[in-house]
Design a protein around this motif. Structure first.
Motif, PDB file in Angstrom:
ATOM      1  N   LYS A   1       0.785  -1.175  -0.090  1.00 45.43           N
ATOM      2  CA  LYS A   1       0.080   0.009  -0.108  1.00 45.43           C
ATOM      3  C   LYS A   1       0.754   1.199  -0.087  1.00 45.43           C
ATOM      4  CE  LYS A   1      -4.579   0.977   1.757  1.00 45.43           C
ATOM      5  NZ  LYS A   1      -5.221   0.865   3.064  1.00 45.43           N
ATOM      6  N   CYS A   2       1.891   1.308   0.803  1.00 42.50           N
ATOM      7  CA  CYS A   2       2.771   2.521   1.070  1.00 42.50           C
ATOM      8  C   CYS A   2       4.058   2.429   0.765  1.00 42.50           C
ATOM      9  CB  CYS A   2       2.348   3.412   2.522  1.00 42.50           C
ATOM     10  SG  CYS A   2       3.504   2.302   3.753  1.00 42.50           S
TER      11      CYS A   2
ATOM     12  N   CYS B   1       0.866   3.527   6.949  1.00 43.81           N
ATOM     13  CA  CYS B   1      -0.326   3.087   6.692  1.00 43.81           C
ATOM     14  C   CYS B   1      -0.958   2.158   7.726  1.00 43.81           C
ATOM     15  CB  CYS B   1      -0.656   2.780   5.267  1.00 43.81           C
ATOM     16  SG  CYS B   1      -0.011   1.101   5.010  1.00 43.81           S
TER      17      CYS B   1
ATOM     18  N   GLU C   1      -1.039  -0.869   7.657  1.00 38.61           N
ATOM     19  CA  GLU C   1      -1.800  -2.009   7.157  1.00 38.61           C
ATOM     20  C   GLU C   1      -0.953  -3.293   7.346  1.00 38.61           C
ATOM     21  OE1 GLU C   1      -5.154  -3.424   4.533  1.00 38.61           O
ATOM     22  OE2 GLU C   1      -4.451  -1.192   5.204  1.00 38.61           O
TER      23      GLU C   1
HETATM   24 ZN   LIG Z   1       1.840   0.502   4.476  1.00 41.93          ZN
END
Ligand SMILES: [Zn+2]
Length: 106
Positions: free
Chosen positions: A30-31, A70, A72
């Motif tokens: 994601k990041c 994030c 996550e």
């Molecule tokens: Zn991340």
């Protein structure tokens, strides 16, 4: 003087156990945050046994969560043979990267 340093590293249990430690490096999907985790090969993997009571393989599951962006979760699953060598690895939420990639400058 490097003499004292040498003695200190011999006495340090951490240095002696380095062969039983596996570092896993991942990158968040994601990041893009890079995360590393230390696995103690003697204690962390869970053994699976055959009907005869012998170890057939070891499995280790670990959830890594980045601390910078994030949060996550990245789930890592490693399978080891009875000699505790990695025979397969799966990851969700991220990618495995090499030590060089982990340390590399973005
Ligand atoms: Zn991340």
């Amino acid at each position: 003087m490097s003499f004292f340093k040498k003695i200190a590293s011999v006495l340090s249990p951490k240095g002696a156990e380095e062969g039983d430690v596996l570092w896993v490096y991942v990158c968040c999907d994601k990041c893009g945050e890079k995360i590393k985790t230390r696995i103690d090969l003697r204690h962390d993997p869970t053994p699976n046994y055959s009907d005869e009571g012998r170890v057939t393989d070891y499995v280790l599951r670990k959830v890594l969560i980045g601390s910078q962006r994030c949060f996550e979760p990245i789930e890592v699953k490693l399978t080891f043979d009875p000699q505790r060598r990695v025979i397969s690895r799966e990851i969700t939420g991220g990618q495995f990267i090499s030590k060089e990639e982990y340390e590399g400058v973005e």
